[in-house]
Design a protein around this motif. Structure first.
Motif, PDB file in Angstrom:
ATOM      1  N   GLY A   1      54.271 -24.974  22.383  1.00  0.00           N
ATOM      2  CA  GLY A   1      55.070 -23.786  22.119  1.00  0.00           C
ATOM      3  C   GLY A   1      55.320 -22.997  23.385  1.00  0.00           C
TER       4      GLY A   1
ATOM      5  N   GLN B   1      56.455 -15.068  25.318  1.00  0.00           N
ATOM      6  CA  GLN B   1      57.368 -13.941  25.122  1.00  0.00           C
ATOM      7  C   GLN B   1      56.710 -12.622  25.532  1.00  0.00           C
ATOM      8  OE1 GLN B   1      58.291 -14.820  20.870  1.00  0.00           O
ATOM      9  NE2 GLN B   1      60.424 -14.565  21.481  1.00  0.00           N
TER      10      GLN B   1
ATOM     11  N   PHE C   1      62.742 -23.232  14.920  1.00  0.00           N
ATOM     12  CA  PHE C   1      61.763 -23.474  15.979  1.00  0.00           C
ATOM     13  C   PHE C   1      61.101 -24.837  15.806  1.00  0.00           C
ATOM     14  CE2 PHE C   1      57.295 -23.482  17.244  1.00  0.00           C
ATOM     15  CZ  PHE C   1      57.385 -23.182  18.588  1.00  0.00           C
TER      16      PHE C   1
ATOM     17  N   ALA D   1      64.960 -15.394  21.645  1.00  0.00           N
ATOM     18  CA  ALA D   1      64.078 -15.289  22.809  1.00  0.00           C
ATOM     19  C   ALA D   1      64.696 -14.442  23.896  1.00  0.00           C
ATOM     20  CB  ALA D   1      63.765 -16.688  23.348  1.00  0.00           C
TER      21      ALA D   1
ATOM     22  N   TYR E   1      61.077 -28.101  18.175  1.00  0.00           N
ATOM     23  CA  TYR E   1      59.804 -28.695  18.610  1.00  0.00           C
ATOM     24  C   TYR E   1      59.856 -30.210  18.429  1.00  0.00           C
ATOM     25  CZ  TYR E   1      54.671 -29.374  18.764  1.00  0.00           C
ATOM     26  OH  TYR E   1      53.403 -29.779  19.066  1.00  0.00           O
TER      27      TYR E   1
ATOM     28  N   TYR F   1      54.486 -19.948  21.784  1.00  0.00           N
ATOM     29  CA  TYR F   1      55.785 -19.420  22.187  1.00  0.00           C
ATOM     30  C   TYR F   1      55.711 -17.900  22.291  1.00  0.00           C
ATOM     31  CZ  TYR F   1      60.927 -19.295  22.474  1.00  0.00           C
ATOM     32  OH  TYR F   1      62.236 -19.121  22.894  1.00  0.00           O
TER      33      TYR F   1
ATOM     34  N   ALA G   1      58.933 -22.002  25.318  1.00  0.00           N
ATOM     35  CA  ALA G   1      59.294 -20.645  25.740  1.00  0.00           C
ATOM     36  C   ALA G   1      59.590 -20.591  27.229  1.00  0.00           C
ATOM     37  CB  ALA G   1      58.162 -19.678  25.392  1.00  0.00           C
TER      38      ALA G   1
END
Length: 400
Positions: A62, A327, A302, A9, A306, A323, A66
């Motif tokens: 999600g 981004q 991921f 990320a 979660y 997510y 992020a």
């Protein structure tokens, strides 16, 4: 916090910082844009209740992951990201009201429901105020420039692209006679069936031998099952969604028809499988496998994060696109140096093939929905999904 996703990320965020510091020309709109002040509020006009909540829960969580990752590393241009929720209650009529309310509370970008029909009202409310609106996973081709204008986007894979992959998978499995169950209640399912029919029917020695309409309100599918049985089909394409699709599948299997069934990303997830005990020979395209066996280690990591964060596993792979949406938004803001809608849209359009947790994601001035992202084809056996192949652009790119 597991390091794999954080590095991924923040590597992407680092590229965004580099792009932003490069002084990219974003046009006349940037000169008029107000400087950023305080937290960057992302409005979440999504279903927190009603039938669509199962589709919006994953992307929302999600997005939360992020935001936490980006804020832990200083935010965007030194500003924290903040999610602010409004519940559309799976009601299209409430979309506009919820969207307007979130804008009045400072939303600078809007995330909307994972469906064109349900998400477009809030998107229109946002774009009408020069605010970019993004659906994390709507598949309809209408979620884009011709219908919703230059400020609306979807991180979902276009319905036709997904259906093309599934149709080719069905053909590659050796099926040659397809039957269609068409649910006309939303745009996505209509586009899915049309694209499946086109792709499958164009293959050598393959044909669509019949079709029927099914409705979400139907309680009996006896007529459709009888006609399917007589058709001689060796595969059924189910262009519907839950809860109606699960009811249709349950009755199909109870009638003794074990015909392979293909479907689409809207049938992704584990939340409904108990309603069709011991389901097998069922296939659909997904953003990834949520069972820890995806071909990509980053996706498995991921979903482990979660579960650790929310105390339960994800129920759909849509969490990946939530997510990925943040981004994309973070990179675009870094590049544009503003949340002004026109400048932000220009930055998003200029992403190129941008790598996100959900895979490569790219847009253009005329294309505001993803068309070429690889899809994991999931097969259900014994009430659990498993990756069986990866397809992109209508061809197999990997096994499993």
């Amino acid at each position: 916090m597991r390091p794999t996703i954080v590095l991924s990320a923040m590597g992407i965020l680092g590229m965004a910082l580099a792009a932003g510091c490069g002084g990219q020309d974003i046009g006349a709109s940037s000169a008029k844009a107000k400087p950023l002040d305080g937290p960057i509020v992302i409005g979440m006009a999504v279903a927190r209740s009603g039938f669509a909540a199962s589709y919006d829960l994953g992307p929302s969580r999600g997005a939360e992951l992020a935001v936490a990752d980006i804020n832990a590393h200083g935010g965007v241009l030194g500003h924290r990201l903040e999610l602010r929720y409004g519940d559309t209650k799976s009601d299209r009529a409430l979309g506009t009201t919820v969207g307007i309310d979130l804008l009045s509370h400072g939303a600078k970008v809007m995330l909307v429901t994972c469906d064109f029909d349900l998400g477009s009202p809030a998107a229109i409310a946002a774009t009408g105020k020069n605010v970019v609106a993004v659906s994390p996973c709507a598949g309809s081709s209408q979620f884009g420039v011709p219908t919703l204008g230059r400020l609306a986007y979807s991180l979902g894979t276009e319905s036709a692209a997904g259906a093309t992959n599934v149709a080719q998978f069905a053909y590659d499995q050796g099926y040659r006679k397809a039957y269609l169950w068409r649910d006309p209640s939303v745009t996505h399912t209509k586009e899915t069936c049309a694209a499946f029919e086109s792709r499958f029917g164009s293959q050598p020695q393959a044909k669509v031998v019949g079709s029927d309409t099914i409705q979400q309100k139907d309680t009996s599918f006896a007529g459709q099952i009888a006609r399917l049985r007589k058709s001689g089909a060796d595969v059924l394409e189910l262009c519907s969604y839950n809860p109606g699709a699960a009811t249709a599948l349950r009755q199909l299997r109870a009638a003794g028809l074990d015909i392979p069934v293909t479907s689409h990303v809207g049938m992704d997830g584990s939340y409904w499988l108990k309603g069709v005990p011991n389901l097998k020979n069922f296939y659909y395209d997904a953003f990834g496998s949520l069972y820890g066996d995806d071909p990509r280690a980053s996706v498995n990591d991921f979903f482990a994060r979660y579960k650790a964060k929310f105390g339960e596993p994800a129920v759909t792979s849509f969490a990946l696109t939530g997510y990925a949406t943040v981004q994309v938004i973070a990179k675009a803001i870094e590049t544009a140096q503003t949340t002004d809608g026109a400048a932000l849209a220009k930055a998003i359009d200029g992403l190129g093939s941008y790598q996100t947790i959900a895979g490569p994601t790219g847009f253009s001035v005329k294309q505001h929905i993803v068309t070429d992202r690889p899809a994991v084809i999931m097969g259900v056996e014994g009430g659990r999904g498993k990756p069986v192949a990866t397809y992109a652009g209508g061809r197999k790119t990997a096994e499993g």
